[in-house]
Design a protein around this motif. Sequence first.
Motif, PDB file in Angstrom:
ATOM      1  N   THR A   1     -15.296  20.622 -16.086  1.00 20.76           N
ATOM      2  CA  THR A   1     -15.835  21.387 -14.965  1.00 20.76           C
ATOM      3  C   THR A   1     -15.859  20.596 -13.660  1.00 20.76           C
ATOM      4  N   LEU A   2     -15.829  19.291 -13.753  1.00 19.87           N
ATOM      5  CA  LEU A   2     -15.917  18.455 -12.552  1.00 19.87           C
ATOM      6  C   LEU A   2     -14.770  18.724 -11.588  1.00 19.87           C
ATOM      7  N   ASP A   3     -13.553  18.774 -12.105  1.00 17.76           N
ATOM      8  CA  ASP A   3     -12.415  18.978 -11.208  1.00 17.76           C
ATOM      9  C   ASP A   3     -12.479  20.345 -10.530  1.00 17.76           C
ATOM     10  N   ALA A   4     -12.868  21.375 -11.282  1.00 19.82           N
ATOM     11  CA  ALA A   4     -12.952  22.722 -10.715  1.00 19.82           C
ATOM     12  C   ALA A   4     -14.040  22.815  -9.656  1.00 19.82           C
ATOM     13  N   ASP A   5     -15.179  22.179  -9.900  1.00 15.89           N
ATOM     14  CA  ASP A   5     -16.276  22.210  -8.928  1.00 15.89           C
ATOM     15  C   ASP A   5     -15.876  21.521  -7.629  1.00 15.89           C
ATOM     16  N   LEU A   6     -15.276  20.356  -7.731  1.00 18.30           N
ATOM     17  CA  LEU A   6     -14.865  19.640  -6.526  1.00 18.30           C
ATOM     18  C   LEU A   6     -13.790  20.411  -5.770  1.00 18.30           C
ATOM     19  N   ALA A   7     -12.938  21.121  -6.502  1.00 15.36           N
ATOM     20  CA  ALA A   7     -11.857  21.872  -5.871  1.00 15.36           C
ATOM     21  C   ALA A   7     -12.347  23.141  -5.190  1.00 15.36           C
ATOM     22  N   SER A   8     -13.487  23.675  -5.634  1.00 11.74           N
ATOM     23  CA  SER A   8     -13.875  25.008  -5.164  1.00 11.74           C
ATOM     24  C   SER A   8     -15.188  25.083  -4.391  1.00 11.74           C
ATOM     25  N   GLN A   9     -16.056  24.086  -4.516  1.00  9.60           N
ATOM     26  CA  GLN A   9     -17.392  24.220  -3.930  1.00  9.60           C
ATOM     27  C   GLN A   9     -17.530  23.592  -2.543  1.00  9.60           C
ATOM     28  N   TYR A  10     -16.581  22.790  -2.149  1.00  8.20           N
ATOM     29  CA  TYR A  10     -16.559  22.251  -0.786  1.00  8.20           C
ATOM     30  C   TYR A  10     -15.639  23.107   0.079  1.00  8.20           C
ATOM     31  N   ASP A  11     -15.864  23.047   1.391  1.00  6.77           N
ATOM     32  CA  ASP A  11     -15.002  23.761   2.331  1.00  6.77           C
ATOM     33  C   ASP A  11     -13.720  22.955   2.510  1.00  6.77           C
ATOM     34  N   VAL A  12     -12.769  23.229   1.639  1.00  2.70           N
ATOM     35  CA  VAL A  12     -11.535  22.451   1.605  1.00  2.70           C
ATOM     36  C   VAL A  12     -10.768  22.576   2.920  1.00  2.70           C
ATOM     37  N   ALA A  13     -10.720  23.775   3.464  1.00  4.87           N
ATOM     38  CA  ALA A  13      -9.987  23.984   4.718  1.00  4.87           C
ATOM     39  C   ALA A  13     -10.554  23.119   5.832  1.00  4.87           C
ATOM     40  N   ALA A  14     -11.873  22.994   5.886  1.00  3.58           N
ATOM     41  CA  ALA A  14     -12.510  22.191   6.926  1.00  3.58           C
ATOM     42  C   ALA A  14     -12.170  20.715   6.780  1.00  3.58           C
ATOM     43  N   HIS A  15     -11.834  20.302   5.562  1.00  5.84           N
ATOM     44  CA  HIS A  15     -11.478  18.910   5.307  1.00  5.84           C
ATOM     45  C   HIS A  15      -9.966  18.681   5.389  1.00  5.84           C
ATOM     46  N   GLY A  16      -9.235  19.725   5.730  1.00  2.68           N
ATOM     47  CA  GLY A  16      -7.780  19.592   5.817  1.00  2.68           C
ATOM     48  C   GLY A  16      -7.114  19.434   4.476  1.00  2.68           C
ATOM     49  N   GLY A  17      -7.755  19.958   3.426  1.00  2.00           N
ATOM     50  CA  GLY A  17      -7.234  19.778   2.082  1.00  2.00           C
ATOM     51  C   GLY A  17      -6.481  20.976   1.543  1.00  2.00           C
ATOM     52  N   VAL A  18      -5.994  20.819   0.323  1.00  2.00           N
ATOM     53  CA  VAL A  18      -5.234  21.849  -0.369  1.00  2.00           C
ATOM     54  C   VAL A  18      -6.198  22.723  -1.175  1.00  2.00           C
TER      55      VAL A  18
END
Length: 297
Positions: free
Chosen positions: A143-160
Motif C-alpha cells: 500500500t505504501l507505493d499506491a499511497d505515495l503515488a495518489s495522496q500527494y498533489d503530484v501535479a504541483a510537484h511536477g511529477g508523473v
Amino acid sequence: MPNYASPADTATYGEYTIVREPGDTRPLYRFTGRISADGSTPYPAVADRYHVYSGWFCPWAQRVTLVIELAGLADTVSVSYVDGNRDARGWAFREANGPDPVNGFTLLRQAYDRTEPDFDGHVSVPTLWDRETGKVVSNDFATLDADLASQYDVAAHGGVELYPAALRAQIDELETWLRADVNSTAHVATGDGPGAAEAAETLLKAFTQLDDRLRDSRFLLGDDVTLADVRLFVTLVRYDAAAARTGAPRLAAFGELWRYARDLYAIDAFTKTTDFGSFAGGESVVADWHTSVGATR
C-alpha cells in the motif's frame, strides 16, 4: 560523529530469522498505516513529515523509492538506505550507505522497538517513519507505493501521475497477476530449490504473455508510465541479473519485454534508483541495460 552498527556477524549473532509462534495470526508486515490527502487517516499527506528507510537490494523497497522520484516527491519525503548485509539483529546502518539521518539509530529494529516495545515481528524495508509521532507508520509495501503515488498533489510537484483514478482498476488487476506469477516467483525460478522448475514454467509463461501485450504498447497501459510499470520493472531488472548467473533465459529472449525494460531503465528515475552492485555481479549485465533500445528493434 555518525552512529554505525558493527559489521554483520552471523558467527556471533546468528542468521536473521522471523520467529512466528503457532497460531500467531498477525500479519508479517504488521504496520499498515495509510497516508491520506482527505484527513481520513491519522497521517496527512504533508511535506517533511515522513521518512522512508529503504534498501538498494530490495525490489519491494525500490517500488517506493521509484514512486518518490517519479511523483516529484524527493524534496517532500526523505529516504535513506540500510546496509545490504544483515545478521540476527536485522538491517543496520553502516558506512557504505550512510547513517540514519532522522534518529541516529544503528539498527532498523530500533525504529520498530520505538513503535512497539520489544517488537517480535519482521523488520523489513521499506519502512515509513513519522517524524511527528516518532513511530513507524507502515512497512506494508503493498500500500505504501499506491499511497505515495495518489495522496500527494503530484501535479504541483511536477511529477508523473502513476495511479490515476481512471486506470486504478487495471493497475490493481495487473498487480494481482504480476505479484503471483512474476514478482513472487522470479527468485524461486532462478534458484535451485524443489519448486524452481515449476516457478520457471510459470514465470516464462508470464513473460511470453507480457511480450505479446507489449507489441502494440510502449508501456503496460499505453504510452505513459504507471504504477504497474514500476512494480514490474523492479523484478525484471533483478531477474535478468540472476539469470545471467544461473543460465536461465535472459530478458533478451523476449524481444518486446526486453525493449520495454530498457526503455524504462533509460528514464532518469529508474536509473537513479537502480543499484546493480546491490544485487548483480558482473559488468556485462550492467552494459546490457545501457544498450540502446533502438539498436535491437
